[in-house]
Design a protein around this motif. Structure first.
Motif, PDB file in Angstrom:
ATOM      1  N   SER A 178       0.819  -1.225   0.000  1.00  0.00           N
ATOM      2  CA  SER A 178       0.000   0.000   0.000  1.00  0.00           C
ATOM      3  C   SER A 178       0.848   1.269   0.000  1.00  0.00           C
ATOM      4  O   SER A 178       0.349   2.355  -0.306  1.00  0.00           O
ATOM      5  CB  SER A 178      -0.939   0.011   1.215  1.00  0.00           C
ATOM      6  N   GLU A 179       2.137   1.158   0.324  1.00  0.00           N
ATOM      7  CA  GLU A 179       3.019   2.330   0.359  1.00  0.00           C
ATOM      8  C   GLU A 179       3.692   2.621  -0.988  1.00  0.00           C
ATOM      9  O   GLU A 179       4.410   3.600  -1.122  1.00  0.00           O
ATOM     10  CB  GLU A 179       4.096   2.120   1.429  1.00  0.00           C
ATOM     11  N   VAL A 180       3.463   1.762  -1.966  1.00  0.00           N
ATOM     12  CA  VAL A 180       4.051   1.968  -3.295  1.00  0.00           C
ATOM     13  C   VAL A 180       3.446   3.221  -3.927  1.00  0.00           C
ATOM     14  O   VAL A 180       2.229   3.389  -3.958  1.00  0.00           O
ATOM     15  CB  VAL A 180       3.803   0.744  -4.203  1.00  0.00           C
ATOM     16  N   GLN A 181       4.298   4.091  -4.441  1.00  0.00           N
ATOM     17  CA  GLN A 181       3.837   5.361  -5.006  1.00  0.00           C
ATOM     18  C   GLN A 181       3.822   5.321  -6.534  1.00  0.00           C
ATOM     19  O   GLN A 181       4.727   4.778  -7.151  1.00  0.00           O
ATOM     20  CB  GLN A 181       4.752   6.498  -4.551  1.00  0.00           C
ATOM     21  N   ARG A 182       2.780   5.919  -7.101  1.00  0.00           N
ATOM     22  CA  ARG A 182       2.636   6.077  -8.551  1.00  0.00           C
ATOM     23  C   ARG A 182       2.954   4.768  -9.277  1.00  0.00           C
ATOM     24  O   ARG A 182       3.851   4.679 -10.112  1.00  0.00           O
ATOM     25  CB  ARG A 182       3.520   7.213  -9.068  1.00  0.00           C
ATOM     26  N   TYR A 183       2.148   3.752  -8.959  1.00  0.00           N
ATOM     27  CA  TYR A 183       2.395   2.414  -9.502  1.00  0.00           C
ATOM     28  C   TYR A 183       1.949   2.321 -10.961  1.00  0.00           C
ATOM     29  O   TYR A 183       0.858   2.770 -11.329  1.00  0.00           O
ATOM     30  CB  TYR A 183       1.651   1.368  -8.673  1.00  0.00           C
ATOM     31  N   ILE A 184       2.815   1.748 -11.795  1.00  0.00           N
ATOM     32  CA  ILE A 184       2.512   1.508 -13.202  1.00  0.00           C
ATOM     33  C   ILE A 184       2.361   0.006 -13.387  1.00  0.00           C
ATOM     34  O   ILE A 184       3.300  -0.757 -13.138  1.00  0.00           O
ATOM     35  CB  ILE A 184       3.624   2.053 -14.118  1.00  0.00           C
ATOM     36  N   MET A 185       1.190  -0.411 -13.831  1.00  0.00           N
ATOM     37  CA  MET A 185       0.907  -1.830 -14.018  1.00  0.00           C
ATOM     38  C   MET A 185       1.284  -2.233 -15.441  1.00  0.00           C
ATOM     39  O   MET A 185       0.735  -1.715 -16.418  1.00  0.00           O
ATOM     40  CB  MET A 185      -0.580  -2.114 -13.782  1.00  0.00           C
ATOM     41  N   ILE A 186       2.251  -3.156 -15.556  1.00  0.00           N
ATOM     42  CA  ILE A 186       2.704  -3.639 -16.862  1.00  0.00           C
ATOM     43  C   ILE A 186       2.128  -5.031 -17.093  1.00  0.00           C
ATOM     44  O   ILE A 186       2.142  -5.878 -16.198  1.00  0.00           O
ATOM     45  CB  ILE A 186       4.243  -3.690 -16.924  1.00  0.00           C
ATOM     46  N   ASP A 187       1.635  -5.275 -18.295  1.00  0.00           N
ATOM     47  CA  ASP A 187       1.056  -6.578 -18.632  1.00  0.00           C
ATOM     48  C   ASP A 187       2.167  -7.567 -18.952  1.00  0.00           C
ATOM     49  O   ASP A 187       2.748  -7.539 -20.040  1.00  0.00           O
ATOM     50  CB  ASP A 187       0.115  -6.427 -19.835  1.00  0.00           C
ATOM     51  N   TRP A 188       2.440  -8.462 -18.009  1.00  0.00           N
ATOM     52  CA  TRP A 188       3.450  -9.502 -18.215  1.00  0.00           C
ATOM     53  C   TRP A 188       2.812 -10.854 -18.467  1.00  0.00           C
ATOM     54  O   TRP A 188       3.425 -11.895 -18.217  1.00  0.00           O
ATOM     55  CB  TRP A 188       4.386  -9.569 -17.011  1.00  0.00           C
TER      56      TRP A 188
END
Length: 293
Positions: A178-188
């Motif tokens: 929950s502390e991760v900032q500005r998360y970018i979700m990449i399709d792996w």
């Protein structure tokens, strides 16, 4: 129909001037005008509005443009394929999903290019569904992908293993998802998505989703952010202090596969390429410089 008529039509369309088109085609202006009139008689329409120093396409001319361009491209491709056949050059098509290019194919292609001079390569980026369909239809020789289809006609082999590591541009210590900032979700791929939902369920809502790791990396370096990146892609930036490992999040081990049709006529060439790719794993990509904004 003479294909030269189509070429002349497109040249006049580009130049908007019969005289300039004639110069580019090494023809007389009268010859260009004659060719255009022949094409107009063939379609029984007017293709250009002809006024002094102002040649414009008519609505009929506008409609003809994409067909004319497609016809020329088709003929060029046909000529290339026929030439390859007569010169006995093997024509191999290889494709992968966006992220397989980021992780593997981008650098592996150069090895094929250097070591297989008698192969003419066609390299493309396709979706997983397109890869499967084109393999089955024999329109594609080699596919490199994360989640291979379970189809009897295709041969699937493991090609490469690598780790997807959680990294961030922010130096503050992260102890929970929950502390991760500005998360970018990449399709792996499908298996990563299922694992991610189970093992990193508390992570923040992604600020962006993308199918390309290099897009995510570029955004992170410019604007800050966090994402799961391949270890070989993240390593040089970690060493430079531009990215930081998130040590309290799990690492995902990803497997890359090669797929090809069991009855492909280029089987020997494909096996050579497969062995080359397996033996010569791509090196870490060249370091990208962040853009100035």
């Amino acid at each position: 129909m003479d294909i030269e008529l189509i070429k002349t039509f497109l040249e006049v369309k580009d130049c908007r001037h019969f005289g300039k088109a004639a110069e580019n085609l090494y023809l007389t202006q009268a010859a260009v005008s004659t060719r255009v009139r022949q094409l107009e008689r063939y379609f029984n329409v007017t293709l250009f509005h002809r006024t002094r120093n102002n040649i414009q396409l008519t609505p009929a001319g506008e409609k003809l443009v994409p067909y004319a361009e497609s016809l020329l491209n088709t003929l060029r491709m046909a000529k290339q394929d026929v030439t390859l056949t007569t010169e006995k050059v093997a024509h191999i098509s290889i494709a992968g999903t966006p992220n397989t290019w980021d992780v593997y194919i981008h650098d592996a292609i150069s090895k094929i290019y250097m070591s297989q001079p008698h192969i003419s390569l066609v390299a493309e980026i396709l979706s997983r569904e397109q890869l499967t369909r084109q393999l089955l239809e024999r329109n594609l020789d080699v596919a490199i992908l994360f989640d291979p289809p379970k189809v009897d006609e295709l041969k699937i082999e493991s090609l490469h293993m690598f780790n997807l590591v959680p990294v961030t541009t922010f130096q503050n210590k992260i102890t929970t998802p929950s502390e991760v900032q500005r998360y970018i979700m990449i399709d792996w791929g499908t298996s990563f998505i299922h694992w991610h939902a189970k093992e990193v369920s508390g992570i923040t809502v992604p600020v962006i989703r993308t199918s390309t790791a290099r897009i995510a990396l570029d955004l992170m370096l410019q604007c800050g952010g966090s994402a799961y990146l391949p270890d070989m892609l993240a390593k040089p930036f970690i060493e430079q202090g531009k990215l930081f490992n998130i040590n309290n999040l799990p690492i995902f081990e990803r497997e890359l596969f090669i797929a090809f049709h069991k009855e492909n006529e280029n089987e020997e060439r494909i096996i050579d390429i497969k062995n080359l790719l397996r033996k010569e794993a791509p090196e870490a990509p060249a370091i990208m410089k962040p853009k100035v904004v």
